[in-house]
Design a protein around this motif. Structure first.
Motif, short mmCIF file in Angstrom:
data_model
loop_
_atom_site.label_atom_id
_atom_site.label_comp_id
_atom_site.label_asym_id
_atom_site.label_seq_id
_atom_site.Cartn_x
_atom_site.Cartn_y
_atom_site.Cartn_z
N SER A 178 -5.83 9.19 10.76
CA SER A 178 -5.89 8.36 9.56
C SER A 178 -4.73 8.68 8.62
N THR A 195 -13.68 0.06 7.99
CA THR A 195 -12.40 0.08 7.28
C THR A 195 -11.23 0.11 8.25
N THR A 196 -11.39 0.80 9.36
CA THR A 196 -10.33 0.81 10.37
C THR A 196 -10.15 -0.56 10.99
N GLN A 205 -3.29 -5.91 9.50
CA GLN A 205 -1.96 -5.69 10.06
C GLN A 205 -1.66 -6.70 11.16
N GLN A 239 -8.34 -2.69 8.59
CA GLN A 239 -6.92 -2.34 8.60
C GLN A 239 -6.22 -2.98 9.80
N PHE A 285 -5.30 -0.35 2.71
CA PHE A 285 -6.24 -0.23 3.82
C PHE A 285 -6.19 1.17 4.44
N ALA A 286 -5.00 1.75 4.54
CA ALA A 286 -4.89 3.10 5.12
C ALA A 286 -5.55 4.14 4.21
N ALA A 327 -4.10 3.29 13.91
CA ALA A 327 -5.38 2.74 13.44
C ALA A 327 -6.31 2.47 14.62
N HIS A 330 -0.87 -2.53 3.40
CA HIS A 330 -1.05 -1.51 4.44
C HIS A 330 -1.50 -0.19 3.81
N THR A 365 -9.28 3.85 4.72
CA THR A 365 -9.64 4.45 6.00
C THR A 365 -9.65 5.97 5.90
#
Length: 181
Positions: free
Chosen positions: A89, A150-151, A158, A154, A38-39, A105, A35, A42
């Motif tokens: 973000s 990228t979002t 998730q 993510q 990826f965050a 997200a 997580h 983003t």
């Protein structure tokens, strides 16, 4: 699959209750690390999109002078949208994996779509004026598309993480299956 920390004991030395707890803790740590990765990606693409507002967006010839205008000057609404995207973000990065992080997200994805639309609109200028589009909108479109990708990654990452079932639910299901035999 992550391995359990080696503290000199074999898996046969663990009681039946300890091994599942340690496995659950290792899986939870893996989920948190994924997580965060990826965050962070983003957030970095959100920063890249916001930086494109510092590039020249329009070129004008007025009274014999060449004037370049930055994206902050020509698109203040898009600047506020990028700021909102940066905030969401960062919130998604600060939250633990779960429904709240997914909601943040999701809002970030919507903001990225609005940024793409705003940058696309900035590329189409009136042909009758003496104003030309600069490189800023093109870079903003590219970085906003990356931000959206990228979002989306993510959100997909998730979504695949299913919460562990409750041990009480498992016990009830096993008891129910034993009674039906």
């Amino acid at each position: 699959m992550t391995e359990l920390p080696d503290d000199g004991r074999r898996s046969a030395d663990f009681p039946d209750e300890e091994l599942p707890r340690r496995l659950d803790a290792a899986e939870a740590e893996l989920t948190r690390a994924e997580h965060r990765w990826f965050a962070r990606a983003t957030l970095l693409t959100a920063v890249a999109t916001a930086v494109t507002l510092l590039l020249p967006w329009t070129y004008t010839r007025r009274y014999g002078l060449s004037v370049w205008q930055l994206g902050l000057e020509t698109q203040p609404a898009l600047a506020l949208t990028c700021l909102a995207g940066l905030i969401t973000s960062a919130v998604a990065l600060a939250l633990k994996p779960g429904t709240r992080a997914q909601a943040a997200a999701g809002v970030t994805a919507i903001i990225a779509i609005v940024c793409i639309a705003g940058a696309w609109q900035a590329t189409t200028l009136d042909a009758l004026t003496d104003t030309w589009s600069g490189p800023g909108p093109a870079f903003a479109i590219a970085t906003s598309v990356l931000w959206l990708l990228t979002t989306t990654a993510q959100l997909v990452a998730q979504h695949n993480n299913q919460p562990a079932p409750d041990p009480a639910d498992i016990s009830r299901a096993v008891a129910r299956l034993r009674r039906t035999r």
